[in-house]
Design a protein around this motif. Structure first.
Motif, PDB file in Angstrom:
ATOM      1  N   ALA A  11     -73.301 -39.603 -67.058  1.00 10.86           N
ATOM      2  CA  ALA A  11     -72.646 -40.592 -66.215  1.00 10.86           C
ATOM      3  C   ALA A  11     -72.972 -41.991 -66.739  1.00 10.86           C
ATOM      4  CB  ALA A  11     -73.115 -40.448 -64.773  1.00 10.86           C
ATOM      5  N   ALA A  12     -72.078 -42.945 -66.450  1.00  9.60           N
ATOM      6  CA  ALA A  12     -72.205 -44.294 -67.027  1.00  9.60           C
ATOM      7  C   ALA A  12     -73.245 -45.126 -66.280  1.00  9.60           C
ATOM      8  CB  ALA A  12     -70.854 -44.989 -67.007  1.00  9.60           C
ATOM      9  N   THR A  13     -74.478 -44.651 -66.357  1.00  6.88           N
ATOM     10  CA  THR A  13     -75.605 -45.358 -65.758  1.00  6.88           C
ATOM     11  C   THR A  13     -76.867 -44.918 -66.492  1.00  6.88           C
ATOM     12  OG1 THR A  13     -76.776 -45.811 -63.679  1.00  6.88           O
ATOM     13  CG2 THR A  13     -75.981 -43.565 -64.027  1.00  6.88           C
ATOM     14  N   THR A  14     -77.965 -45.571 -66.230  1.00  8.64           N
ATOM     15  CA  THR A  14     -79.220 -45.163 -66.860  1.00  8.64           C
ATOM     16  C   THR A  14     -79.673 -43.809 -66.318  1.00  8.64           C
ATOM     17  OG1 THR A  14     -80.394 -46.483 -65.218  1.00  8.64           O
ATOM     18  CG2 THR A  14     -80.006 -47.492 -67.364  1.00  8.64           C
ATOM     19  N   CYS A  15     -80.489 -43.116 -67.076  1.00  3.00           N
ATOM     20  CA  CYS A  15     -80.924 -41.776 -66.697  1.00  3.00           C
ATOM     21  C   CYS A  15     -81.776 -41.832 -65.429  1.00  3.00           C
ATOM     22  CB  CYS A  15     -81.742 -41.142 -67.824  1.00  3.00           C
ATOM     23  SG  CYS A  15     -80.851 -40.992 -69.382  1.00  3.00           S
ATOM     24  N   PRO A  16     -81.441 -41.032 -64.418  1.00  2.00           N
ATOM     25  CA  PRO A  16     -82.215 -41.034 -63.176  1.00  2.00           C
ATOM     26  C   PRO A  16     -83.469 -40.168 -63.291  1.00  2.00           C
ATOM     27  CG  PRO A  16     -80.406 -39.496 -62.991  1.00  2.00           C
ATOM     28  CD  PRO A  16     -80.274 -40.144 -64.347  1.00  2.00           C
TER      29      PRO A  16
ATOM     30  N   LYS B 189     -84.106 -33.271 -69.915  1.00  2.00           N
ATOM     31  CA  LYS B 189     -83.778 -33.604 -68.542  1.00  2.00           C
ATOM     32  C   LYS B 189     -84.761 -32.874 -67.640  1.00  2.00           C
ATOM     33  CE  LYS B 189     -80.664 -31.269 -66.338  1.00  2.00           C
ATOM     34  NZ  LYS B 189     -79.446 -30.623 -65.815  1.00  2.00           N
ATOM     35  N   SER B 190     -84.678 -33.192 -66.337  1.00  2.72           N
ATOM     36  CA  SER B 190     -85.471 -32.503 -65.321  1.00  2.72           C
ATOM     37  C   SER B 190     -86.972 -32.659 -65.527  1.00  2.72           C
ATOM     38  CB  SER B 190     -85.111 -31.011 -65.289  1.00  2.72           C
ATOM     39  OG  SER B 190     -83.757 -30.838 -64.978  1.00  2.72           O
ATOM     40  N   TRP B 191     -87.379 -33.782 -66.087  1.00  2.00           N
ATOM     41  CA  TRP B 191     -88.825 -34.019 -66.198  1.00  2.00           C
ATOM     42  C   TRP B 191     -89.205 -35.338 -65.510  1.00  2.00           C
ATOM     43  CZ3 TRP B 191     -89.168 -34.068 -72.275  1.00  2.00           C
ATOM     44  CH2 TRP B 191     -88.238 -34.961 -72.808  1.00  2.00           C
ATOM     45  N   GLY B 192     -88.252 -35.923 -64.814  1.00  2.00           N
ATOM     46  CA  GLY B 192     -88.546 -37.068 -63.971  1.00  2.00           C
ATOM     47  C   GLY B 192     -89.035 -38.286 -64.710  1.00  2.00           C
ATOM     48  N   GLN B 193     -88.633 -38.441 -65.979  1.00  3.14           N
ATOM     49  CA  GLN B 193     -89.151 -39.550 -66.765  1.00  3.14           C
ATOM     50  C   GLN B 193     -88.137 -40.668 -66.973  1.00  3.14           C
ATOM     51  OE1 GLN B 193     -91.614 -38.488 -70.082  1.00  3.14           O
ATOM     52  NE2 GLN B 193     -92.264 -36.598 -69.118  1.00  3.14           N
ATOM     53  N   GLY B 194     -86.963 -40.482 -66.399  1.00  5.53           N
ATOM     54  CA  GLY B 194     -86.066 -41.597 -66.166  1.00  5.53           C
ATOM     55  C   GLY B 194     -85.497 -42.338 -67.353  1.00  5.53           C
ATOM     56  N   ALA B 195     -85.247 -43.617 -67.136  1.00  8.37           N
ATOM     57  CA  ALA B 195     -84.381 -44.421 -67.983  1.00  8.37           C
ATOM     58  C   ALA B 195     -84.832 -44.543 -69.433  1.00  8.37           C
ATOM     59  CB  ALA B 195     -84.238 -45.821 -67.374  1.00  8.37           C
ATOM     60  N   GLN B 196     -86.134 -44.569 -69.684  1.00  7.54           N
ATOM     61  CA  GLN B 196     -86.632 -44.836 -71.032  1.00  7.54           C
ATOM     62  C   GLN B 196     -87.235 -43.618 -71.729  1.00  7.54           C
ATOM     63  OE1 GLN B 196     -89.271 -48.214 -70.808  1.00  7.54           O
ATOM     64  NE2 GLN B 196     -87.657 -49.607 -70.181  1.00  7.54           N
ATOM     65  N   HIS B 197     -87.092 -42.432 -71.104  1.00  5.55           N
ATOM     66  CA  HIS B 197     -87.681 -41.239 -71.707  1.00  5.55           C
ATOM     67  C   HIS B 197     -86.749 -40.026 -71.670  1.00  5.55           C
ATOM     68  CE1 HIS B 197     -91.205 -43.725 -70.981  1.00  5.55           C
ATOM     69  NE2 HIS B 197     -91.894 -42.972 -71.794  1.00  5.55           N
ATOM     70  N   SER B 198     -85.458 -40.242 -71.460  1.00  6.82           N
ATOM     71  CA  SER B 198     -84.548 -39.117 -71.256  1.00  6.82           C
ATOM     72  C   SER B 198     -83.235 -39.245 -72.030  1.00  6.82           C
ATOM     73  CB  SER B 198     -84.222 -38.985 -69.759  1.00  6.82           C
ATOM     74  OG  SER B 198     -85.375 -38.939 -68.973  1.00  6.82           O
ATOM     75  N   GLN B 199     -83.144 -40.187 -72.931  1.00  4.31           N
ATOM     76  CA  GLN B 199     -81.848 -40.545 -73.505  1.00  4.31           C
ATOM     77  C   GLN B 199     -81.459 -39.688 -74.718  1.00  4.31           C
ATOM     78  OE1 GLN B 199     -81.635 -45.221 -73.406  1.00  4.31           O
ATOM     79  NE2 GLN B 199     -83.755 -44.614 -73.701  1.00  4.31           N
ATOM     80  N   GLY B 200     -80.162 -39.433 -74.835  1.00  4.33           N
ATOM     81  CA  GLY B 200     -79.607 -38.813 -76.030  1.00  4.33           C
ATOM     82  C   GLY B 200     -78.945 -39.884 -76.880  1.00  4.33           C
ATOM     83  N   LEU B 201     -79.598 -40.302 -77.958  1.00  4.11           N
ATOM     84  CA  LEU B 201     -79.142 -41.450 -78.753  1.00  4.11           C
ATOM     85  C   LEU B 201     -78.614 -41.028 -80.124  1.00  4.11           C
ATOM     86  CD1 LEU B 201     -82.155 -43.782 -77.880  1.00  4.11           C
ATOM     87  CD2 LEU B 201     -79.901 -43.739 -76.795  1.00  4.11           C
ATOM     88  N   HIS B 202     -78.221 -39.763 -80.256  1.00  2.00           N
ATOM     89  CA  HIS B 202     -77.797 -39.228 -81.552  1.00  2.00           C
ATOM     90  C   HIS B 202     -76.629 -39.972 -82.161  1.00  2.00           C
ATOM     91  CE1 HIS B 202     -76.226 -37.090 -78.076  1.00  2.00           C
ATOM     92  NE2 HIS B 202     -75.117 -36.870 -78.726  1.00  2.00           N
ATOM     93  N   SER B 203     -75.716 -40.476 -81.311  1.00  4.47           N
ATOM     94  CA  SER B 203     -74.540 -41.166 -81.848  1.00  4.47           C
ATOM     95  C   SER B 203     -74.909 -42.438 -82.602  1.00  4.47           C
ATOM     96  CB  SER B 203     -73.568 -41.501 -80.718  1.00  4.47           C
ATOM     97  OG  SER B 203     -73.059 -40.333 -80.133  1.00  4.47           O
TER      98      SER B 203
END
Length: 354
Positions: free
Chosen positions: A300-305, A127-141
């Protein structure tokens, strides 16, 4: 286990590099590949110096082709090598999902146990690197959902090194989820090689009011929240699952059975996620006889800001975790930690389990 005088306070990122280096020292079949791992920055320092020590045949960059290169890594593993494949972002694993889910995770079963795939996949979230929706996701599940794929989430430098060595020695594909904000945190780590066993959770803080289970960086945030709650006379039990799959549910179950309350703090979305799995197992448990108060908090239930102001609302933090836990314990919403207390909580750093 190493003797105490071999312990040093080192950074998470250095522990990752040291674990890989010692695994490569011990076994010549171990090699490392990935986009830009031989760059002068060395994946934020986690691969620095490895190409100089082991040479370009064992440490090399790859084309920007995740699907094909993951196929190369899987084929090498099937042929008896032990590749460590570095993916700079977890988001990019979506580009090789078929290779990981349908080939790496299933080949041992499909070929009657005659094939092993000792593949380690290193992947970063943050987080906190300003790379948004396609570069910040936690997809471990997504990966923990698949039998045959092990998923680990070191929250400190000690586990970062021990899980890396354990993953390399394992004969199954293992995904190591690393959080960018943990890279600079420090813990006491032995100089000599050691392993951290899969499927063994760790209780980092004891308490009787509520059980908080954190994932990855959320372990750190939960520990900070527990400090804020302690000032209100609420003692939390904080559990680090260490590995997501396999999951040490017994440890969580035993804690929840004592506290009667459970808060899961995930580093991903809630829908169909790790937090939902933990709460479902508690609800189904035959060993928990009392009614458990359960909540979860995550993305939150939205894409990563991209902006810090929106990130404050998107990611859990010590303040939001502490306020939710306080409400669960007291049934009230009459407390909010002041800004100074939250700043002090952020200055504290968990030094690892030993």
């Amino acid at each position: 286990m190493s003797t105490p005088n071999t312990l040093r306070l080192i950074k998470y990122v250095d522990a990752l590099r040291e674990g890989a280096e010692q695994a490569m020292d011990a076994d010549k079949s171990v090699f490392m590949m990935g986009l830009d791992i031989d760059d002068h920055k060395g994946i934020q320092g986690s691969t620095t110096g490895l190409v100089e020590k082991f040479g370009p045949e064992r440490v090399f960059t790859t084309p920007l082709s995740e699907d094909a290169m993951t196929g190369v890594a899987i084929g090498a593993a099937m042929a008896g090598q032990r590749p460590i494949h570095v993916h700079i972002r977890m988001d990019f694993l979506m580009l090789c999902m078929n290779q990981l889910v349908n080939i790496a995770a299933k080949s041992h079963y499909m070929y009657g146990g005659t094939v092993q795939v000792p593949l380690v996949v290193r992947t970063m979230i943050g987080k906190s690197w300003g790379q948004g929706a396609q570069h910040s996701q936690g997809l471990h599940s997504m990966f923990a959902h698949v039998p045959g794929m092990k998923v680990v989430a070191p929250s400190n430098a000690y586990d970062a090194k021990g899980l890396t060595i354990q993953a390399v020695r394992d004969n199954n594909p293992v995904l190591i989820m690393e959080h960018r904000l943990l890279y600079g945190t420090e813990a006491y780590v032995p100089e000599t090689p050691y392993t951290v066993e899969f499927g063994m959770a760790r209780t980092l803080r004891s308490g009787d009011a509520i059980t908080i289970v954190g994932v990855s960086n959320m372990v750190m945030e939960s520990m900070r929240a527990a400090e804020l709650l302690a000032e209100q006379g609420i003692e939390c039990e904080v559990i680090d699952p260490v590995t997501i799959s396999p999951l040490d549910f017994d440890a969580i179950e035993a804690s929840v059975n004592r506290t009667g309350r459970l808060l899961v703090v995930d580093n991903g979305w809630l829908n169909c996620g790790f937090s939902a799995e933990v709460l479902a197992r508690v609800a189904e448990s035959d060993h928990i006889k009392q009614k458990i108060v359960m909540k979860r908090i995550g993305f939150a239930a939205t894409t990563c800001p991209t902006t810090p102001s929106l990130e404050d609302a998107f990611y859990p933090n010590p303040k939001t975790i502490a306020m939710l836990a306080y409400q669960m314990v007291t049934g009230k919403q009459d407390w909010e930690p002041n800004s100074e207390s939250c700043q002090l909580a952020y200055q504290s750093q968990f030094k690892g389990p030993f």
